[in-house]
Design an enzyme around this catalytic site. Structure first.
Site, PDB file in Angstrom:
ATOM      1  N   HIS A 176       5.585  -2.044   6.239  1.00  0.00           N
ATOM      2  CA  HIS A 176       4.220  -2.592   6.315  1.00  0.00           C
ATOM      3  C   HIS A 176       4.251  -3.859   7.165  1.00  0.00           C
ATOM      4  O   HIS A 176       5.313  -4.286   7.568  1.00  0.00           O
ATOM      5  CB  HIS A 176       3.694  -2.900   4.913  1.00  0.00           C
ATOM      6  CG  HIS A 176       3.652  -1.680   4.050  1.00  0.00           C
ATOM      7  ND1 HIS A 176       4.734  -1.264   3.318  1.00  0.00           N
ATOM      8  CD2 HIS A 176       2.680  -0.764   3.850  1.00  0.00           C
ATOM      9  CE1 HIS A 176       4.422  -0.136   2.685  1.00  0.00           C
ATOM     10  NE2 HIS A 176       3.184   0.194   2.994  1.00  0.00           N
ATOM     11  N   HIS A 180       3.795   6.186   7.802  1.00  0.00           N
ATOM     12  CA  HIS A 180       2.967   6.896   6.826  1.00  0.00           C
ATOM     13  C   HIS A 180       2.555   8.272   7.342  1.00  0.00           C
ATOM     14  O   HIS A 180       2.399   9.199   6.555  1.00  0.00           O
ATOM     15  CB  HIS A 180       1.758   6.049   6.425  1.00  0.00           C
ATOM     16  CG  HIS A 180       2.134   4.849   5.603  1.00  0.00           C
ATOM     17  ND1 HIS A 180       2.506   3.652   6.168  1.00  0.00           N
ATOM     18  CD2 HIS A 180       2.251   4.677   4.249  1.00  0.00           C
ATOM     19  CE1 HIS A 180       2.821   2.794   5.202  1.00  0.00           C
ATOM     20  NE2 HIS A 180       2.670   3.388   4.028  1.00  0.00           N
ATOM     21  N   HIS A 189      -7.364  -0.671   4.226  1.00  0.00           N
ATOM     22  CA  HIS A 189      -6.237  -0.019   3.544  1.00  0.00           C
ATOM     23  C   HIS A 189      -5.758  -0.805   2.320  1.00  0.00           C
ATOM     24  O   HIS A 189      -5.643  -0.266   1.220  1.00  0.00           O
ATOM     25  CB  HIS A 189      -5.077   0.206   4.530  1.00  0.00           C
ATOM     26  CG  HIS A 189      -3.772   0.456   3.850  1.00  0.00           C
ATOM     27  ND1 HIS A 189      -2.822  -0.532   3.652  1.00  0.00           N
ATOM     28  CD2 HIS A 189      -3.268   1.566   3.250  1.00  0.00           C
ATOM     29  CE1 HIS A 189      -1.801  -0.029   2.984  1.00  0.00           C
ATOM     30  NE2 HIS A 189      -2.039   1.237   2.735  1.00  0.00           N
ATOM     31  N   HIS A 241      -6.084  -0.078  -1.985  1.00  0.00           N
ATOM     32  CA  HIS A 241      -4.963  -0.051  -2.938  1.00  0.00           C
ATOM     33  C   HIS A 241      -5.309  -0.896  -4.156  1.00  0.00           C
ATOM     34  O   HIS A 241      -5.139  -0.478  -5.301  1.00  0.00           O
ATOM     35  CB  HIS A 241      -3.683  -0.593  -2.286  1.00  0.00           C
ATOM     36  CG  HIS A 241      -2.867   0.460  -1.603  1.00  0.00           C
ATOM     37  ND1 HIS A 241      -2.060   1.312  -2.294  1.00  0.00           N
ATOM     38  CD2 HIS A 241      -2.741   0.793  -0.302  1.00  0.00           C
ATOM     39  CE1 HIS A 241      -1.457   2.138  -1.445  1.00  0.00           C
ATOM     40  NE2 HIS A 241      -1.863   1.842  -0.220  1.00  0.00           N
ATOM     41  N   PHE A 268       3.072  -1.424  -4.223  1.00  0.00           N
ATOM     42  CA  PHE A 268       3.719  -0.462  -3.319  1.00  0.00           C
ATOM     43  C   PHE A 268       4.783   0.394  -4.014  1.00  0.00           C
ATOM     44  O   PHE A 268       4.972   1.550  -3.674  1.00  0.00           O
ATOM     45  CB  PHE A 268       4.335  -1.169  -2.111  1.00  0.00           C
ATOM     46  CG  PHE A 268       3.324  -1.590  -1.078  1.00  0.00           C
ATOM     47  CD1 PHE A 268       2.110  -0.924  -0.950  1.00  0.00           C
ATOM     48  CD2 PHE A 268       3.594  -2.642  -0.204  1.00  0.00           C
ATOM     49  CE1 PHE A 268       1.183  -1.301   0.010  1.00  0.00           C
ATOM     50  CE2 PHE A 268       2.669  -3.030   0.763  1.00  0.00           C
ATOM     51  CZ  PHE A 268       1.457  -2.356   0.866  1.00  0.00           C
ATOM     52  N   HIS A 294      -4.180   7.798   2.448  1.00  0.00           N
ATOM     53  CA  HIS A 294      -3.428   7.642   3.691  1.00  0.00           C
ATOM     54  C   HIS A 294      -3.815   8.652   4.766  1.00  0.00           C
ATOM     55  O   HIS A 294      -3.672   8.380   5.950  1.00  0.00           O
ATOM     56  CB  HIS A 294      -1.926   7.589   3.424  1.00  0.00           C
ATOM     57  CG  HIS A 294      -1.498   6.178   3.207  1.00  0.00           C
ATOM     58  ND1 HIS A 294      -1.237   5.312   4.248  1.00  0.00           N
ATOM     59  CD2 HIS A 294      -1.413   5.448   2.074  1.00  0.00           C
ATOM     60  CE1 HIS A 294      -0.971   4.117   3.761  1.00  0.00           C
ATOM     61  NE2 HIS A 294      -1.074   4.170   2.441  1.00  0.00           N
TER      62      HIS A 294
HETATM   63 CU1  C2O Z   1       2.693   2.102   2.395  1.00  0.00          CU
HETATM   64 CU2  C2O Z   1      -0.872   2.390   1.529  1.00  0.00          CU
HETATM   65  O1  C2O Z   1       0.908   1.845   1.787  1.00  0.00           O
END
Ligand code: C2O
Length: 610
Positions: free
Chosen positions: A216, A225, A355, A359, A376, A389
């Site tokens: 990240h 991802h 994003h 989360h 995470f 994702h």
């Molecule tokens: Cu690796 Cu949405 O995170």
């Protein structure tokens, strides 16, 4: 949350979105202000950096020996001392790269190498406390990923539009994945660990035993991802013996195309049936359908009606995809090469927001670490993670069609960065970033087309009559910062080019506000908002140009305990909207929204990036 209704009110008319279904792969023709976005030319920055730092072709000492690399790294660290390694590297490149007579720089810029699974260690999930085993089974046989272009194209459906037949298949596949023995690398447990290992310091970088891999906060975010989802999807397909199976995407960037005045943006229904294998119990109970997702969420719910939420969400999308993401470095985030930590890095626009916000919005606040989506190490345990994702991934595709400089980096330290995954046959596969950049051709999937309403939701300026006075003047910035902040703070930041720039100048160089060296506890959520030339006592809504963006952090433990990173915001369009293009400075207001512990900001700067 202090928001003021805008004097002009919200003028977004939901009814106009439904006619905008875009079925080809080019969205740029639909942009409201195309001329601003039609720059020409390549992404010079990435190309230039590669040629200035690359040592592979010229340095006879460069080889693949890890000890050798490590020695060189240590040597260069000593040489460079505390100076920012990257800045110095650019300097070296400029000097040595220009002539063949000069000595060659040391070889320390290389793409990130795939982890060595035998060195995988326990991941910490609390500071100095709890650890968790995230390491995959070790295999000595590693296949090299080769695209199979002969397989049938898979279409990832929007989760709100799936058929019953599709849902039955998906549930079956997910149930079978959950039923695999835990030590099978394709099991749900192991798939979730993939994310944990790459994000919570389980893998030391090959050649740099003291630096752990982090996918990240940098340009690795999108490709890592993408490949992770690819293998996850192929495993599900294999389990139901249907190679055409494709994951659904959570279409959080759009009100539902069919019922635009009712619910929009909630968690898709298919994930909320408590008896389904797509369900996960560790989610925020207050954020279940029909509650709309808050793309600007930071840990506390603000009380706004659905129309305001929708307007703000769409304006956030416009800012993160169009006006604030005109260059590859703003969109992808900072470079990250072998031997890099993320302290001098920053996340790309979409990674940072929405994003990260989503989360935080999904995770269960009653769990110690915000499990599952809110941390995470545990995020991959929730099937919703993969739908989230997929939409992030879809944004990468859309962004590239928006014109201007919106292209993938060409730097080989990006293209050749490597990851390891287990495939649908439980075989270990090494792939590179370059395998991910043509998803339709090489990975054989595409996305079901739907409305892209945010292309038309450019924020508008509020231009408040009273503006906040700066607590810190531009001349005092470097003496007053670094400083901690826990309440609204307004500072003045000088602009290096306080002139109205021509269209061409603006398309050549983006004006970027950098908030530097933001430091905080890594395992805690952090969010602050940034406003420019606003009235701090009565802040603008998020669909106003004065709202420049947010810094958002998803908790995850790192062995350093604290995290240091940066925030970059592209502000050319914003300054144009505010009529501030010839101003010598701007007023920047930081508004803390969430932070348990202290957050420190190192400083502010405006730079130009091409
Ligand atoms: Cu690796 Cu949405 O995170």
């Amino acid at each position: 949350m202090a928001t003021a209704p805008s004097p002009t009110g919200s003028t977004t008319t939901m009814g106009t979105y439904s006619s905008l279904i875009i079925s080809n792969n080019s969205y740029s023709a639909f942009l409201p202000n195309k001329s601003q976005l039609s720059f020409s030319g390549e992404s010079k920055r990435y190309i230039a950096r590669r040629s200035s730092i690359s040592c592979k072709a010229t340095n006879p000492n460069n080889n693949n020996n890890n000890n050798e690399k490590q020695n060189q790294q240590e040597q260069s660290n000593n040489l460079l001392g505390k100076l920012d390694r990257r800045n110095v590297l650019i300097g070296l490149g400029g000097l040595y790269g220009a002539t063949t007579l000069a000595p060659k720089p040391l070889a320390f810029a290389d793409p990130l190498a795939a982890p060595d699974l035998t060195t995988c260690k326990l991941a910490e999930i609390t500071t100095g406390g709890e650890t968790v085993e995230c390491c995959p089974p070790v295999s000595t046989k590693i296949k090299i990923f080769t695209p199979d272009t002969s397989i049938q194209l898979r279409t990832r459906p929007a989760a709100q539009l799936v058929t019953d037949e599709y849902l039955a298949k998906f549930k079956k596949a997910q149930a079978l994945m959950r039923a695999l023995p835990e030590d099978d690398p394709r099991s749900m447990v192991q798939q979730a660990k993939v994310h944990c290992a790459y994000c919570n310091d389980a893998y030391p970088q090959v050649g740099f035993p003291d630096i752990d891999i982090q996918v990240h906060f940098s340009w690795l975010f999108f490709p890592f991802h993408r490949m992770y989802l690819y293998f996850y999807e192929r495993i599900l397909g294999k389990l139901i013996d249907d190679p055409t199976f494709a994951l659904p995407y959570w279409n959080w960037d759009s009100p539902d195309g069919m019922f635009i005045l009712s619910g929009c943006f909630p968690i898709p229904d298919i994930y909320t049936d408590t008896t389904s294998p797509l369900y996960d119990q560790y989610r925020n109970a207050a954020h279940q359908p029909p509650v709309l997702a808050d793309l600007g969420y930071g840990g506390t719910d603000d009380d706004v009606d659905d129309q305001t939420r929708t307007d703000e969400n769409l304006a956030i999308m416009y800012r993160q995809m169009v006006s604030g993401a005109k260059t590859p470095d703003l969109f992808f985030g900072h470079e990250y090469r072998a031997g890099d930590t993320t302290t001098s890095s920053y996340a790309g626009t979409i990674e940072n927001s929405p994003h990260n916000n989503l989360h935080l919005w999904c995770g269960d606040p009653n769990q110690t670490n915000g499990e599952d989506m809110g941390n995470f190490y545990s995020a991959g345990r929730d099937p919703l993670f993969y739908a989230h994702h997929c939409n992030v991934d879809r944004m990468w595709n859309i962004w590239k069609t928006l014109g201007g400089k919106r292209k993938d980096p060409t730097d080989t330290d990006w293209l050749d960065a490597e990851f390891l995954f287990y495939d649908e046959n439980a075989e270990l596969v090494k792939c590179k970033v370059r395998d991910s950049i043509h998803p339709e051709k090489d990975l054989r999937y595409t996305y079901e087309p739907v409305n892209v309403p945010w292309l038309f939701t450019k924020p508008t300026a509020r231009k408040p009559k009273t503006k906040t006075k700066a607590k810190v003047a531009a001349t005092e910035l470097t003496t007053k910062f670094p400083a901690t902040f826990d309440s609204k703070t307004t500072v003045e930041v000088a602009r290096p080019k306080p002139k109205k720039r021509t269209k061409k100048e603006k398309s050549n160089e983006e004006e970027v506000l950098i908030i530097k060296d933001i430091e905080f506890v890594s395992n805690e959520a952090v969010k602050f908002d940034v406003f420019i030339n606003d009235d701090a006592d009565s802040l603008s809504r998020k669909d106003k140009s004065e709202f420049a963006g947010s810094f958002v952090h998803v908790p995850h433990q790192q062995k350093t305990g604290t995290k240091k990173t940066n925030l970059k915001l592209g502000i050319t369009d914003l300054l144009e909207d505010l009529g501030a293009e010839d101003a010598s400075s701007v007023l920047v207001t930081l508004v803390p929204r969430v932070a348990k512990s202290t957050v420190t900001v190192g400083g502010f700067e405006i730079e130009f990036s091409s």
